[in-house]
Scaffold this motif. Sequence first.
Motif, PDB file in Angstrom:
ATOM      1  N   THR A  11       0.841  -1.193   0.000  1.00  0.00           N
ATOM      2  CA  THR A  11       0.000   0.000   0.000  1.00  0.00           C
ATOM      3  C   THR A  11       0.877   1.244   0.000  1.00  0.00           C
ATOM      4  O   THR A  11       1.752   1.394   0.845  1.00  0.00           O
ATOM      5  CB  THR A  11      -0.891   0.005   1.250  1.00  0.00           C
ATOM      6  N   PRO A  12       0.681   2.196  -0.944  1.00  0.00           N
ATOM      7  CA  PRO A  12       1.626   3.292  -1.097  1.00  0.00           C
ATOM      8  C   PRO A  12       1.612   4.347  -0.017  1.00  0.00           C
ATOM      9  O   PRO A  12       2.610   4.995   0.213  1.00  0.00           O
ATOM     10  CB  PRO A  12       1.250   3.889  -2.452  1.00  0.00           C
ATOM     11  N   ALA A  31       0.015   2.015  -7.036  1.00  0.00           N
ATOM     12  CA  ALA A  31      -0.779   1.066  -6.259  1.00  0.00           C
ATOM     13  C   ALA A  31      -1.009  -0.239  -7.013  1.00  0.00           C
ATOM     14  O   ALA A  31      -1.092  -1.308  -6.408  1.00  0.00           O
ATOM     15  CB  ALA A  31      -2.118   1.699  -5.885  1.00  0.00           C
ATOM     16  N   TYR A  32      -1.103  -0.156  -8.343  1.00  0.00           N
ATOM     17  CA  TYR A  32      -1.411  -1.334  -9.156  1.00  0.00           C
ATOM     18  C   TYR A  32      -0.206  -1.833  -9.959  1.00  0.00           C
ATOM     19  O   TYR A  32      -0.369  -2.580 -10.920  1.00  0.00           O
ATOM     20  CB  TYR A  32      -2.562  -1.024 -10.105  1.00  0.00           C
ATOM     21  N   ARG A  72     -11.239   5.104 -14.306  1.00  0.00           N
ATOM     22  CA  ARG A  72      -9.863   5.585 -14.142  1.00  0.00           C
ATOM     23  C   ARG A  72      -8.922   4.417 -13.828  1.00  0.00           C
ATOM     24  O   ARG A  72      -7.806   4.348 -14.357  1.00  0.00           O
ATOM     25  CB  ARG A  72      -9.794   6.623 -13.019  1.00  0.00           C
ATOM     26  N   ILE A  73      -9.373   3.510 -12.980  1.00  0.00           N
ATOM     27  CA  ILE A  73      -8.561   2.338 -12.668  1.00  0.00           C
ATOM     28  C   ILE A  73      -8.462   1.425 -13.884  1.00  0.00           C
ATOM     29  O   ILE A  73      -7.391   0.882 -14.182  1.00  0.00           O
ATOM     30  CB  ILE A  73      -9.133   1.604 -11.444  1.00  0.00           C
ATOM     31  N   PHE A  74      -9.569   1.285 -14.613  1.00  0.00           N
ATOM     32  CA  PHE A  74      -9.570   0.513 -15.864  1.00  0.00           C
ATOM     33  C   PHE A  74      -8.477   1.035 -16.794  1.00  0.00           C
ATOM     34  O   PHE A  74      -7.675   0.272 -17.344  1.00  0.00           O
ATOM     35  CB  PHE A  74     -10.954   0.645 -16.511  1.00  0.00           C
ATOM     36  N   GLY A  75      -8.411   2.358 -16.987  1.00  0.00           N
ATOM     37  CA  GLY A  75      -7.412   2.944 -17.858  1.00  0.00           C
ATOM     38  C   GLY A  75      -6.004   2.777 -17.326  1.00  0.00           C
ATOM     39  O   GLY A  75      -5.055   2.553 -18.087  1.00  0.00           O
ATOM     40  N   THR A  76      -5.854   2.863 -16.002  1.00  0.00           N
ATOM     41  CA  THR A  76      -4.544   2.695 -15.387  1.00  0.00           C
ATOM     42  C   THR A  76      -4.027   1.277 -15.580  1.00  0.00           C
ATOM     43  O   THR A  76      -2.856   1.060 -15.932  1.00  0.00           O
ATOM     44  CB  THR A  76      -4.608   3.027 -13.889  1.00  0.00           C
ATOM     45  N   LEU A  77      -4.891   0.299 -15.359  1.00  0.00           N
ATOM     46  CA  LEU A  77      -4.478  -1.094 -15.519  1.00  0.00           C
ATOM     47  C   LEU A  77      -4.059  -1.371 -16.962  1.00  0.00           C
ATOM     48  O   LEU A  77      -3.086  -2.091 -17.224  1.00  0.00           O
ATOM     49  CB  LEU A  77      -5.601  -2.035 -15.096  1.00  0.00           C
ATOM     50  N   ARG A  78      -4.797  -0.802 -17.904  1.00  0.00           N
ATOM     51  CA  ARG A  78      -4.410  -0.946 -19.315  1.00  0.00           C
ATOM     52  C   ARG A  78      -3.038  -0.317 -19.568  1.00  0.00           C
ATOM     53  O   ARG A  78      -2.203  -0.869 -20.291  1.00  0.00           O
ATOM     54  CB  ARG A  78      -5.443  -0.281 -20.220  1.00  0.00           C
ATOM     55  N   ALA A  79      -2.823   0.852 -18.994  1.00  0.00           N
ATOM     56  CA  ALA A  79      -1.582   1.584 -19.241  1.00  0.00           C
ATOM     57  C   ALA A  79      -0.363   0.870 -18.670  1.00  0.00           C
ATOM     58  O   ALA A  79       0.760   1.122 -19.098  1.00  0.00           O
ATOM     59  CB  ALA A  79      -1.678   2.988 -18.652  1.00  0.00           C
ATOM     60  N   SER A 234     -15.904 -25.671 -13.630  1.00  0.00           N
ATOM     61  CA  SER A 234     -15.601 -25.436 -12.225  1.00  0.00           C
ATOM     62  C   SER A 234     -14.248 -26.034 -11.882  1.00  0.00           C
ATOM     63  O   SER A 234     -13.685 -26.834 -12.637  1.00  0.00           O
ATOM     64  CB  SER A 234     -16.688 -26.043 -11.338  1.00  0.00           C
ATOM     65  N   VAL A 235     -13.725 -25.663 -10.742  1.00  0.00           N
ATOM     66  CA  VAL A 235     -12.457 -26.222 -10.270  1.00  0.00           C
ATOM     67  C   VAL A 235     -12.752 -27.243  -9.175  1.00  0.00           C
ATOM     68  O   VAL A 235     -13.777 -27.162  -8.492  1.00  0.00           O
ATOM     69  CB  VAL A 235     -11.523 -25.116  -9.738  1.00  0.00           C
ATOM     70  N   THR A 236     -11.866 -28.201  -9.015  1.00  0.00           N
ATOM     71  CA  THR A 236     -12.066 -29.246  -8.026  1.00  0.00           C
ATOM     72  C   THR A 236     -12.041 -28.669  -6.613  1.00  0.00           C
ATOM     73  O   THR A 236     -12.891 -28.978  -5.772  1.00  0.00           O
ATOM     74  CB  THR A 236     -10.981 -30.336  -8.168  1.00  0.00           C
ATOM     75  N   VAL A 237     -11.057 -27.816  -6.371  1.00  0.00           N
ATOM     76  CA  VAL A 237     -10.925 -27.132  -5.084  1.00  0.00           C
ATOM     77  C   VAL A 237     -10.828 -25.633  -5.369  1.00  0.00           C
ATOM     78  O   VAL A 237     -10.005 -25.221  -6.183  1.00  0.00           O
ATOM     79  CB  VAL A 237      -9.671 -27.599  -4.318  1.00  0.00           C
ATOM     80  N   PRO A 238     -11.662 -24.810  -4.739  1.00  0.00           N
ATOM     81  CA  PRO A 238     -11.594 -23.364  -4.995  1.00  0.00           C
ATOM     82  C   PRO A 238     -10.199 -22.810  -4.731  1.00  0.00           C
ATOM     83  O   PRO A 238      -9.536 -23.193  -3.764  1.00  0.00           O
ATOM     84  CB  PRO A 238     -12.610 -22.783  -4.002  1.00  0.00           C
ATOM     85  N   HIS A 239      -9.744 -21.913  -5.629  1.00  0.00           N
ATOM     86  CA  HIS A 239      -8.416 -21.321  -5.492  1.00  0.00           C
ATOM     87  C   HIS A 239      -8.460 -20.192  -4.454  1.00  0.00           C
ATOM     88  O   HIS A 239      -9.332 -19.325  -4.510  1.00  0.00           O
ATOM     89  CB  HIS A 239      -7.944 -20.764  -6.838  1.00  0.00           C
ATOM     90  N   ARG A 240      -7.525 -20.205  -3.545  1.00  0.00           N
ATOM     91  CA  ARG A 240      -7.458 -19.189  -2.492  1.00  0.00           C
ATOM     92  C   ARG A 240      -6.479 -18.096  -2.915  1.00  0.00           C
ATOM     93  O   ARG A 240      -5.343 -18.377  -3.299  1.00  0.00           O
ATOM     94  CB  ARG A 240      -7.010 -19.822  -1.176  1.00  0.00           C
ATOM     95  N   LEU A 241      -6.912 -16.830  -2.842  1.00  0.00           N
ATOM     96  CA  LEU A 241      -6.064 -15.687  -3.138  1.00  0.00           C
ATOM     97  C   LEU A 241      -5.870 -14.866  -1.867  1.00  0.00           C
ATOM     98  O   LEU A 241      -6.659 -14.963  -0.923  1.00  0.00           O
ATOM     99  CB  LEU A 241      -6.685 -14.811  -4.229  1.00  0.00           C
ATOM    100  N   ALA A 242      -4.823 -14.055  -1.862  1.00  0.00           N
ATOM    101  CA  ALA A 242      -4.541 -13.201  -0.712  1.00  0.00           C
ATOM    102  C   ALA A 242      -4.852 -11.750  -1.060  1.00  0.00           C
ATOM    103  O   ALA A 242      -4.530 -11.293  -2.160  1.00  0.00           O
ATOM    104  CB  ALA A 242      -3.076 -13.325  -0.306  1.00  0.00           C
ATOM    105  N   PRO A 243      -5.497 -10.998  -0.153  1.00  0.00           N
ATOM    106  CA  PRO A 243      -5.790  -9.589  -0.445  1.00  0.00           C
ATOM    107  C   PRO A 243      -4.509  -8.773  -0.558  1.00  0.00           C
ATOM    108  O   PRO A 243      -3.584  -8.943   0.237  1.00  0.00           O
ATOM    109  CB  PRO A 243      -6.636  -9.150   0.758  1.00  0.00           C
ATOM    110  N   ALA A 244      -4.461  -7.889  -1.571  1.00  0.00           N
ATOM    111  CA  ALA A 244      -3.306  -7.016  -1.771  1.00  0.00           C
ATOM    112  C   ALA A 244      -3.631  -5.576  -1.444  1.00  0.00           C
ATOM    113  O   ALA A 244      -2.827  -4.879  -0.842  1.00  0.00           O
ATOM    114  CB  ALA A 244      -2.785  -7.137  -3.209  1.00  0.00           C
ATOM    115  N   SER A 245      -4.818  -5.103  -1.839  1.00  0.00           N
ATOM    116  CA  SER A 245      -5.191  -3.719  -1.513  1.00  0.00           C
ATOM    117  C   SER A 245      -6.694  -3.544  -1.673  1.00  0.00           C
ATOM    118  O   SER A 245      -7.359  -4.314  -2.367  1.00  0.00           O
ATOM    119  CB  SER A 245      -4.458  -2.722  -2.419  1.00  0.00           C
ATOM    120  N   VAL A 246      -7.224  -2.535  -0.997  1.00  0.00           N
ATOM    121  CA  VAL A 246      -8.629  -2.161  -1.120  1.00  0.00           C
ATOM    122  C   VAL A 246      -8.714  -0.642  -1.162  1.00  0.00           C
ATOM    123  O   VAL A 246      -8.178   0.030  -0.281  1.00  0.00           O
ATOM    124  CB  VAL A 246      -9.486  -2.690   0.056  1.00  0.00           C
ATOM    125  N   LEU A 247      -9.358  -0.105  -2.176  1.00  0.00           N
ATOM    126  CA  LEU A 247      -9.636   1.317  -2.256  1.00  0.00           C
ATOM    127  C   LEU A 247     -11.146   1.498  -2.195  1.00  0.00           C
ATOM    128  O   LEU A 247     -11.903   0.623  -2.623  1.00  0.00           O
ATOM    129  CB  LEU A 247      -9.102   1.932  -3.552  1.00  0.00           C
TER     130      LEU A 247
END
Length: 260
Positions: A11-12, A31-32, A72-79, A234-247
Motif C-alpha cells: 500500500t503506497p 498502487a497497481y 480511471r482504474i480501468f485505464g490505469t491497468l491498461r496503461a 468449475s475447479v475441483t478445489v476453490p483457489h485461495r487468493l490473498a488480499p493485496a489492496s482495497v480502495l
Amino acid sequence: MRRLLPVTDQTPASPQDRADREWSLDELADAYAYPALGPDGHWLRANMVSTLDGAAQHDGRSEPISGETDMRIFGTLRALADVVVVGAETVRQEGYRPARAREAFAARRAAAGQGPAPAIAVVTARMDLDFSLPLFTSPLAPTLVVTGAGAPADRVAEAVKAGAEVVVAGDGAAVDPARAVRELAGRGLRRQLTEGGPRLLGQFVAADALDELCLTISPMLAAGDAQRIAGGPSVTVPHRLAPASVLEEAGFLFTSYRRI
C-alpha cells in the motif's frame, strides 16, 4: 468518502493523505504496479466489476454497473500492461477499439521498455470477428488473434490480411488458456491483463493461470440472471487468493487479490 484501506506493505500511503482529493494517475499506477518478473516470468491479472448480488453485466454490458473511478482504474491497468487479453464475445458486445496512447503514462511505459499502448489479444476458436473494424485496421500495436491450430483456415488468412498477428495456442480449434499465457509471454508480452468476459476468465481460473484479480464491487443490486464474473468449468478445489489492496470511493470498493 475516498480512501485507501491498507492491506499489505505494498500500500503506497496512508488513508488520511488521500481522504479529500482524487487519486492521481501516478498514485494509481504505483498502487497497481505489476510485481517484479524474472527473465522467464509472466503475470496475468484480471479486471472485472460485479454488483453486490454478483452480476457482472446489466443488459449484456459492464458499463451500467461501473463508475468514474472504476474507469480511471480501468485505464490505469491498461496503461501498465503489455497486452490486454479479451474474449471474442466481449469484443463484439462491448465494441472494442484499439488501446490508445496516453501522455500521462508515456514516461512510465518508456522506462519499462513498453510501446506507447498495450496490444489487444482476442481469444477465439471460431474466428467470428469483423476484421474491418479499427481494432484490426488501425491499432498502435498489431492486434493479436489467439486461436487453436484447428481454426478455419479462411478466417485465419483473413485475419493475417487485415494485419493481425495470429497466435496458435491449442492443438484443436479451442484455445488452451495456460498455453495462451505462455505464447504471449514468449512474444515479450509478459505483463498481461484480461478484461473477460466471464467465460474467458472462467477458463483462466479453471486452468489455474490467473495470478491476480482486480475486482470492483459496485454498490448496486441488479437481480435477474446476469453472469457472474467467471463462468464455464468449475475447479475441483476453490483457489485461495490473498488480499493485496482495497480502495473505496463513493461506495465502490476497488479490491486486488493475488495468488498465494
